[in-house]
Every structure is written in structure tokens, then in C-alpha cells.
Design a protein around this motif. Structure first.
Motif, PDB file in Angstrom:
ATOM      1  N   ARG A 145    -115.285 -40.124  91.255  1.00 42.77           N
ATOM      2  CA  ARG A 145    -114.901 -39.388  90.109  1.00 42.77           C
ATOM      3  C   ARG A 145    -114.652 -40.332  88.850  1.00 42.77           C
ATOM      4  N   PHE A 146    -115.300 -39.684  87.652  1.00 40.39           N
ATOM      5  CA  PHE A 146    -115.409 -40.580  86.560  1.00 40.39           C
ATOM      6  C   PHE A 146    -114.743 -39.771  85.170  1.00 40.39           C
ATOM      7  N   HIS A 147    -114.292 -40.263  84.203  1.00 36.63           N
ATOM      8  CA  HIS A 147    -113.668 -39.588  82.992  1.00 36.63           C
ATOM      9  C   HIS A 147    -114.744 -39.361  81.995  1.00 36.63           C
ATOM     10  N   LEU A 148    -114.633 -38.324  81.398  1.00 38.72           N
ATOM     11  CA  LEU A 148    -115.732 -37.658  80.305  1.00 38.72           C
ATOM     12  C   LEU A 148    -114.803 -37.268  79.144  1.00 38.72           C
ATOM     13  N   GLU A 149    -115.464 -36.959  78.061  1.00 37.16           N
ATOM     14  CA  GLU A 149    -114.845 -36.363  77.013  1.00 37.16           C
ATOM     15  C   GLU A 149    -115.813 -35.382  76.088  1.00 37.16           C
ATOM     16  N   THR A 150    -115.338 -34.284  75.496  1.00 40.12           N
ATOM     17  CA  THR A 150    -116.121 -33.416  74.947  1.00 40.12           C
ATOM     18  C   THR A 150    -116.533 -34.290  73.568  1.00 40.12           C
ATOM     19  N   ALA A 151    -118.049 -34.014  73.512  1.00 39.52           N
ATOM     20  CA  ALA A 151    -118.354 -34.804  72.236  1.00 39.52           C
ATOM     21  C   ALA A 151    -118.435 -33.684  70.691  1.00 39.52           C
ATOM     22  N   GLU A 152    -118.394 -32.417  71.167  1.00 45.69           N
ATOM     23  CA  GLU A 152    -118.340 -31.684  70.137  1.00 45.69           C
ATOM     24  C   GLU A 152    -117.373 -30.497  70.554  1.00 45.69           C
ATOM     25  N   PRO A 153    -116.670 -29.892  69.439  1.00 47.32           N
ATOM     26  CA  PRO A 153    -115.766 -28.877  69.796  1.00 47.32           C
ATOM     27  C   PRO A 153    -116.430 -27.502  70.345  1.00 47.32           C
ATOM     28  N   VAL A 154    -115.838 -26.515  70.998  1.00 42.37           N
ATOM     29  CA  VAL A 154    -116.234 -25.332  71.608  1.00 42.37           C
ATOM     30  C   VAL A 154    -115.559 -24.366  70.567  1.00 42.37           C
ATOM     31  N   VAL A 155    -116.261 -23.542  69.885  1.00 47.18           N
ATOM     32  CA  VAL A 155    -115.957 -22.519  68.959  1.00 47.18           C
ATOM     33  C   VAL A 155    -116.286 -21.256  69.260  1.00 47.18           C
ATOM     34  N   VAL A 156    -115.036 -20.273  69.135  1.00 46.00           N
ATOM     35  CA  VAL A 156    -115.452 -18.704  69.441  1.00 46.00           C
ATOM     36  C   VAL A 156    -114.858 -18.048  68.366  1.00 46.00           C
ATOM     37  N   ASN A 157    -116.134 -17.152  67.831  1.00 46.54           N
ATOM     38  CA  ASN A 157    -115.446 -16.320  66.728  1.00 46.54           C
ATOM     39  C   ASN A 157    -114.705 -17.305  65.551  1.00 46.54           C
ATOM     40  N   GLY A 158    -115.217 -18.480  65.400  1.00 46.77           N
ATOM     41  CA  GLY A 158    -115.004 -19.234  64.105  1.00 46.77           C
ATOM     42  C   GLY A 158    -113.366 -19.997  64.469  1.00 46.77           C
ATOM     43  N   VAL A 159    -112.984 -19.822  65.670  1.00 44.19           N
ATOM     44  CA  VAL A 159    -111.792 -20.643  66.156  1.00 44.19           C
ATOM     45  C   VAL A 159    -112.169 -21.344  67.366  1.00 44.19           C
ATOM     46  N   THR A 160    -111.649 -22.795  67.042  1.00 45.95           N
ATOM     47  CA  THR A 160    -112.072 -23.821  67.927  1.00 45.95           C
ATOM     48  C   THR A 160    -110.890 -23.705  69.238  1.00 45.95           C
ATOM     49  N   VAL A 161    -111.827 -23.404  70.294  1.00 46.92           N
ATOM     50  CA  VAL A 161    -110.748 -23.090  71.654  1.00 46.92           C
ATOM     51  C   VAL A 161    -110.874 -24.365  72.634  1.00 46.92           C
ATOM     52  N   ALA A 180    -113.048 -31.097  70.194  1.00 48.79           N
ATOM     53  CA  ALA A 180    -114.132 -32.406  70.350  1.00 48.79           C
ATOM     54  C   ALA A 180    -112.971 -33.512  70.999  1.00 48.79           C
ATOM     55  N   GLY A 181    -113.339 -34.508  71.901  1.00 52.35           N
ATOM     56  CA  GLY A 181    -112.423 -35.312  72.530  1.00 52.35           C
ATOM     57  C   GLY A 181    -111.641 -34.792  73.447  1.00 52.35           C
ATOM     58  N   SER A 182    -111.608 -33.723  74.023  1.00 46.67           N
ATOM     59  CA  SER A 182    -110.796 -33.137  75.277  1.00 46.67           C
ATOM     60  C   SER A 182    -111.190 -34.059  76.552  1.00 46.67           C
ATOM     61  N   PRO A 183    -110.166 -34.142  77.307  1.00 44.75           N
ATOM     62  CA  PRO A 183    -110.475 -35.023  78.538  1.00 44.75           C
ATOM     63  C   PRO A 183    -111.318 -34.080  79.657  1.00 44.75           C
ATOM     64  N   ALA A 184    -112.341 -34.641  80.132  1.00 47.80           N
ATOM     65  CA  ALA A 184    -112.929 -33.941  81.126  1.00 47.80           C
ATOM     66  C   ALA A 184    -113.176 -34.742  82.533  1.00 47.80           C
ATOM     67  N   MET A 185    -113.694 -34.418  83.556  1.00 55.53           N
ATOM     68  CA  MET A 185    -113.572 -35.055  84.681  1.00 55.53           C
ATOM     69  C   MET A 185    -115.205 -34.868  85.281  1.00 55.53           C
ATOM     70  N   GLY A 186    -115.755 -35.855  85.690  1.00 54.18           N
ATOM     71  CA  GLY A 186    -117.123 -35.558  86.586  1.00 54.18           C
ATOM     72  C   GLY A 186    -117.191 -36.273  87.865  1.00 54.18           C
ATOM     73  N   LEU A 200    -117.191 -31.572  86.458  1.00 58.42           N
ATOM     74  CA  LEU A 200    -116.218 -30.737  87.085  1.00 58.42           C
ATOM     75  C   LEU A 200    -115.593 -29.809  86.259  1.00 58.42           C
ATOM     76  N   PHE A 201    -114.643 -30.355  85.503  1.00 51.35           N
ATOM     77  CA  PHE A 201    -113.829 -29.604  84.440  1.00 51.35           C
ATOM     78  C   PHE A 201    -113.222 -30.438  83.031  1.00 51.35           C
ATOM     79  N   VAL A 202    -112.819 -29.472  82.127  1.00 47.97           N
ATOM     80  CA  VAL A 202    -112.273 -29.982  80.874  1.00 47.97           C
ATOM     81  C   VAL A 202    -110.916 -29.734  80.777  1.00 47.97           C
ATOM     82  N   THR A 203    -110.304 -30.275  80.627  1.00 48.57           N
ATOM     83  CA  THR A 203    -108.642 -30.352  80.439  1.00 48.57           C
ATOM     84  C   THR A 203    -108.251 -29.784  78.902  1.00 48.57           C
TER      85      THR A 203
END
Length: 147
Positions: A13-29, A32-38, A60-63
Motif C-alpha cells: 500500500r502507498f499514500h495518496l492525496e486528492t488533487a482537487e476538491p470534490v464539489v456537490v451542489n456547490g458544497v465541497t464534500v 483537496a489534499g484529503s488523504p487516500a490509500m492505494g 482503494l479509499f479516501v479518508t
């Protein structure tokens, strides 16, 4: 990550992070920078007879707020095959092809891996009232009597 040095293993396994925010209906859910695992899914080290290295992995997942959200997404890389060199070497010295290798696979730090949320995630987005409408007050004009 690279197959050079033969340090990678399937399942590692290795660590990742989100490069861009995920936005739903104008709200960041997912900020960016959230930790993830691969996870590494396939490793083939470079080898004799011009064989190149190969590397594959998946997200695999984002936290987010302490919760792991399952993701799907994959990447891979393949080194350059040394086939032409092997063929030329075999024509001149048959044992030389045995010593020729391809190049290692490499995925540089900062590479973008496109991935998607792979589970239904209930969201509770608080509705905000629209700002009040600004209206300029005007003084009504009294009708003039007819002459």
C-alpha cells in the motif's frame, strides 16, 4: 514508485492525496489534499532478453472526517523494451542477448490518477436561505388632476 531496485510487491500500500476538491451542489464534500490509500496490483521487474518492467496499481479509499470512502481508479506504467538491442546482439554474439535488459517502470511523485467514488455516500447539505433581495425604495408620485 519504480520497479528499479525490485522493492515493490503486489499488495503493498502507498499514500495518496486528492488533487482537487470534490464539489456537490456547490458544497465541497471532499477537500483537496484529503488523504487516500492505494495498492500495488501488478509488478514485473525488468529482466533478461530485453524484458521491460511493468507496474500497476489502484486507488482503494479516501479518508474524509475520519470516514473511509471506497474509491475506484487505476494506473500503470511500462518501461521500454530492449527488443531491438537484443535482436542485434544475438546476431553478433548469441550470449549477449541474455545480458540485455529493458528499462524499469516508473510512476513519478505528483502523477494524477483519475478515480471515482465507488459507493453510495449519504450527504446532509444544510440548505441556506438566499440573501434578501435588495430593493430601492421610491417615493410614490401622486396622480395629477386632469384639467
Amino acid at each position: 514508485m519504480t520497479t528499479k531496485g525490485k522493492q515493490l510487491r503486489v499488495g503493498q500500500r502507498f499514500h495518496l492525496e486528492t488533487a482537487e476538491p470534490v464539489v456537490v451542489n456547490g458544497v465541497t464534500v471532499i477537500p483537496a489534499g484529503s488523504p487516500a490509500m492505494g495498492e500495488i496490483t501488478d509488478v514485473r521487474n525488468k529482466g533478461m532478453w530485453g524484458k521491460s518492467g511493468h507496474l500497476a496499481g489502484r486507488v482503494l479509499f479516501v479518508t474524509v472526517n475520519g470516514r473511509q470512502i471506497r474509491m475506484s481508479g487505476a494506473f500503470d506504467d511500462k518501461g521500454v523494451t530492449g527488443t531491438a538491442g537484443v535482436v542485434g546482439a544475438i546476431a553478433l554474439v548469441p550470449v549477449a542477448g541474455f545480458l540485455m535488459t529493458g528499462t524499469s517502470a516508473k510512476v513519478p511523485a505528483g502523477s494524477i490518477v483519475k478515480s471515482f467514488v465507488d459507493e453510495d455516500v449519504p450527504l446532509s447539505i444544510a440548505a441556506t436561505a438566499p440573501p434578501p433581495l435588495a430593493v430601492n425604495a421610491t417615493v410614490p408620485v401622486a396622480p395629477q388632476p386632469a384639467k
